[in-house]
Write an enzyme that holds these catalytic residues in place. Structure first.
Site, mmCIF file in Angstrom:
data_model
loop_
_atom_site.group_PDB
_atom_site.id
_atom_site.type_symbol
_atom_site.label_atom_id
_atom_site.label_comp_id
_atom_site.label_asym_id
_atom_site.label_seq_id
_atom_site.Cartn_x
_atom_site.Cartn_y
_atom_site.Cartn_z
ATOM 1 N N LYS A 81 -18.568 -4.269 -9.303
ATOM 2 C CA LYS A 81 -19.446 -5.288 -8.717
ATOM 3 C C LYS A 81 -20.291 -5.923 -9.813
ATOM 4 O O LYS A 81 -20.646 -7.092 -9.757
ATOM 5 C CB LYS A 81 -20.357 -4.677 -7.644
ATOM 6 C CG LYS A 81 -19.623 -4.375 -6.355
ATOM 7 C CD LYS A 81 -20.553 -3.759 -5.323
ATOM 8 C CE LYS A 81 -19.757 -3.362 -4.093
ATOM 9 N NZ LYS A 81 -20.591 -2.797 -3.037
ATOM 10 N N PHE B 150 -15.165 -9.998 -3.940
ATOM 11 C CA PHE B 150 -15.916 -8.794 -3.570
ATOM 12 C C PHE B 150 -15.103 -7.537 -3.845
ATOM 13 O O PHE B 150 -13.892 -7.601 -4.084
ATOM 14 C CB PHE B 150 -16.428 -8.847 -2.108
ATOM 15 C CG PHE B 150 -15.367 -8.815 -1.053
ATOM 16 C CD1 PHE B 150 -14.963 -7.616 -0.480
ATOM 17 C CD2 PHE B 150 -14.783 -9.995 -0.615
ATOM 18 C CE1 PHE B 150 -13.995 -7.594 0.518
ATOM 19 C CE2 PHE B 150 -13.805 -9.978 0.389
ATOM 20 C CZ PHE B 150 -13.406 -8.771 0.947
ATOM 21 N N VAL C 56 -12.832 6.931 -0.413
ATOM 22 C CA VAL C 56 -12.077 8.148 -0.725
ATOM 23 C C VAL C 56 -11.127 8.342 0.451
ATOM 24 O O VAL C 56 -11.527 8.186 1.610
ATOM 25 C CB VAL C 56 -13.020 9.364 -0.888
ATOM 26 C CG1 VAL C 56 -12.220 10.646 -1.088
ATOM 27 C CG2 VAL C 56 -13.965 9.139 -2.062
ATOM 28 N N GLU D 58 -6.809 4.478 -8.006
ATOM 29 C CA GLU D 58 -5.974 3.280 -7.858
ATOM 30 C C GLU D 58 -6.850 2.072 -7.545
ATOM 31 O O GLU D 58 -7.651 2.100 -6.605
ATOM 32 C CB GLU D 58 -4.961 3.476 -6.718
ATOM 33 C CG GLU D 58 -3.999 2.288 -6.595
ATOM 34 C CD GLU D 58 -2.962 2.483 -5.510
ATOM 35 O OE1 GLU D 58 -1.812 2.838 -5.836
ATOM 36 O OE2 GLU D 58 -3.299 2.290 -4.326
ATOM 37 N N HIS E 125 -1.829 -2.897 8.181
ATOM 38 C CA HIS E 125 -2.192 -1.489 8.075
ATOM 39 C C HIS E 125 -2.608 -0.941 9.446
ATOM 40 O O HIS E 125 -2.184 0.146 9.838
ATOM 41 C CB HIS E 125 -3.313 -1.326 7.053
ATOM 42 C CG HIS E 125 -3.544 0.087 6.645
ATOM 43 N ND1 HIS E 125 -4.398 0.915 7.327
ATOM 44 C CD2 HIS E 125 -3.025 0.825 5.648
ATOM 45 C CE1 HIS E 125 -4.405 2.103 6.749
ATOM 46 N NE2 HIS E 125 -3.564 2.077 5.726
HETATM 47 P P1 0O2 Z 1 -4.271 3.849 2.666
HETATM 48 O O1 0O2 Z 1 -5.278 4.643 1.948
HETATM 49 O O2 0O2 Z 1 -4.325 4.100 4.143
HETATM 50 O O3 0O2 Z 1 -4.244 2.405 2.289
HETATM 51 P P2 0O2 Z 1 3.942 4.414 -0.941
HETATM 52 O O4 0O2 Z 1 2.696 4.852 -0.198
HETATM 53 O O5 0O2 Z 1 5.044 5.417 -0.909
HETATM 54 O O6 0O2 Z 1 4.396 3.035 -0.542
HETATM 55 P P3 0O2 Z 1 2.671 4.856 -3.529
HETATM 56 O O7 0O2 Z 1 3.523 5.536 -4.546
HETATM 57 O O8 0O2 Z 1 1.549 5.640 -2.983
HETATM 58 O O9 0O2 Z 1 3.633 4.259 -2.433
HETATM 59 O O10 0O2 Z 1 2.076 3.613 -4.219
HETATM 60 P P4 0O2 Z 1 1.787 2.148 -3.791
HETATM 61 O O11 0O2 Z 1 2.782 1.608 -2.818
HETATM 62 O O12 0O2 Z 1 1.626 1.422 -5.064
HETATM 63 O O13 0O2 Z 1 0.372 2.253 -3.139
HETATM 64 C C1 0O2 Z 1 0.151 2.754 -1.891
HETATM 65 C C2 0O2 Z 1 -0.984 1.972 -1.248
HETATM 66 O O14 0O2 Z 1 -0.725 0.564 -1.348
HETATM 67 C C3 0O2 Z 1 -1.043 2.228 0.229
HETATM 68 O O15 0O2 Z 1 -1.840 3.339 0.468
HETATM 69 C C4 0O2 Z 1 -1.664 0.951 0.769
HETATM 70 O O16 0O2 Z 1 -3.055 0.919 0.531
HETATM 71 C C5 0O2 Z 1 -1.004 -0.084 -0.110
HETATM 72 N N1 0O2 Z 1 0.270 -0.497 0.466
HETATM 73 C C6 0O2 Z 1 1.483 -0.302 -0.059
HETATM 74 N N2 0O2 Z 1 2.435 -0.841 0.719
HETATM 75 C C7 0O2 Z 1 1.811 -1.399 1.774
HETATM 76 C C8 0O2 Z 1 2.260 -2.126 2.934
HETATM 77 O O17 0O2 Z 1 3.445 -2.375 3.160
HETATM 78 N N3 0O2 Z 1 1.301 -2.542 3.807
HETATM 79 C C9 0O2 Z 1 -0.021 -2.308 3.603
HETATM 80 N N4 0O2 Z 1 -0.891 -2.758 4.517
HETATM 81 N N5 0O2 Z 1 -0.478 -1.624 2.526
HETATM 82 C C10 0O2 Z 1 0.421 -1.176 1.621
HETATM 83 P P5 0O2 Z 1 -1.587 4.297 1.697
HETATM 84 O O18 0O2 Z 1 -1.179 5.617 1.213
HETATM 85 O O19 0O2 Z 1 -0.725 3.630 2.708
HETATM 86 O O20 0O2 Z 1 -2.952 4.575 2.253
#
Ligand code: 0O2
Length: 211
Positions: free
Chosen positions: A24, A41, A46, A139, A155
């Site tokens: 920020k 922004f 976590v 990340e 999501h």
């Molecule tokens: P959260 O915390 O609920 O957002 P993978 O999860 O297997 O696809 P990896 O190796 O964890 O892949 O890495 P990636 O894809 O670089 O990063 C994962 C995170 O990217 C996800 O976290 C999401 O935040 C976002 N993301 C990736 N693909 C999509 C998608 O198709 N749609 C949406 N809305 N977000 C995505 P998490 O684990 O889903 O958790």
């Protein structure tokens, strides 16, 4: 929360709080100089324990390997107005010396099957704990406001349907991803017009505040 999780997540919580202030702060510096900020922004979170366990199961990550293999237990998001701002932000991150970049994933030039677009930067961040330094993975997702809008909606639907979208919803999400892409393109084309208007607006605000 179980004591074990509390201890495990403590450095991640600390890192998210510190990085929110730092990232920020980058925006504040652009504002202070009166120039366009590539950062609109910043948010951070976590990962909830239930999501950590879910993901570990899905990706076959043993629980004693979370630290090494789950890169997004600590997550930051940086939202930008324009697609070009994303590279500017990535370059600013590359120049910093308070963390090291361990991986970059470009889901903008190579969007995901779902339609998801974002730029991911995984960093190794040193957290100062009372028992010494702890290096953790964080990340950082960098995306435009339009990409963020789509990802947020997708999501929540993903959560509702556990990833198994009915066909009409799947198609609408694909079309919405296309619309978000076109919105970014259109905004990029009138970027200078928009920035000029924003600069005039912010000068007027400054004048009002100094009256
Ligand atoms: P959260 O915390 O609920 O957002 P993978 O999860 O297997 O696809 P990896 O190796 O964890 O892949 O890495 P990636 O894809 O670089 O990063 C994962 C995170 O990217 C996800 O976290 C999401 O935040 C976002 N993301 C990736 N693909 C999509 C998608 O198709 N749609 C949406 N809305 N977000 C995505 P998490 O684990 O889903 O958790």
């Amino acid at each position: 929360m179980e004591r074990h999780w509390e201890f495990f997540l403590a450095p991640y919580k600390q890192a998210v709080e510190e990085l929110k202030v730092k990232l920020k702060g980058m925006r504040a510096q652009f504002e202070m100089q009166g120039v366009h900020s590539p950062i609109e922004f910043v948010t951070g979170r976590v990962k909830p324990i239930a999501s950590i366990l879910d993901k570990a199961q899905k990706k076959n990550i043993p629980l004693d390997q979370l630290e090494q293999q789950m890169q997004d237990i600590a997550g930051l998001r940086m939202m930008c107005q324009f697609v070009d701002d994303i590279q500017t932000v990535v370059e600013l991150l590359r120049k910093r010396n308070d963390f090291t970049i361990v991986e970059e994933r470009d889901y903008i030039t190579q969007k995901k099957e779902s339609g998801y677009r974002s730029y991911h930067v995984v960093i190794r961040y040193p957290v100062q704990m009372i028992y010494g330094e702890k290096n953790i993975l964080v990340e950082i997702q960098i995306r435009t406001l339009a990409m963020n809008f789509w990802a947020t909606i997708e999501h929540s639907l993903n959560y509702k349907y556990s990833g198994k979208f009915p066909e009409d919803i799947r198609q609408r999400l694909q079309r919405a991803a296309e619309a978000a892409y076109l919105l970014d393109e259109e905004m990029s084309k009138i970027r200078f017009e928009i920035q000029e208007a924003q600069a005039v607006f912010s000068r007027k605000q400054d004048l009002k505040e100094s009256e």
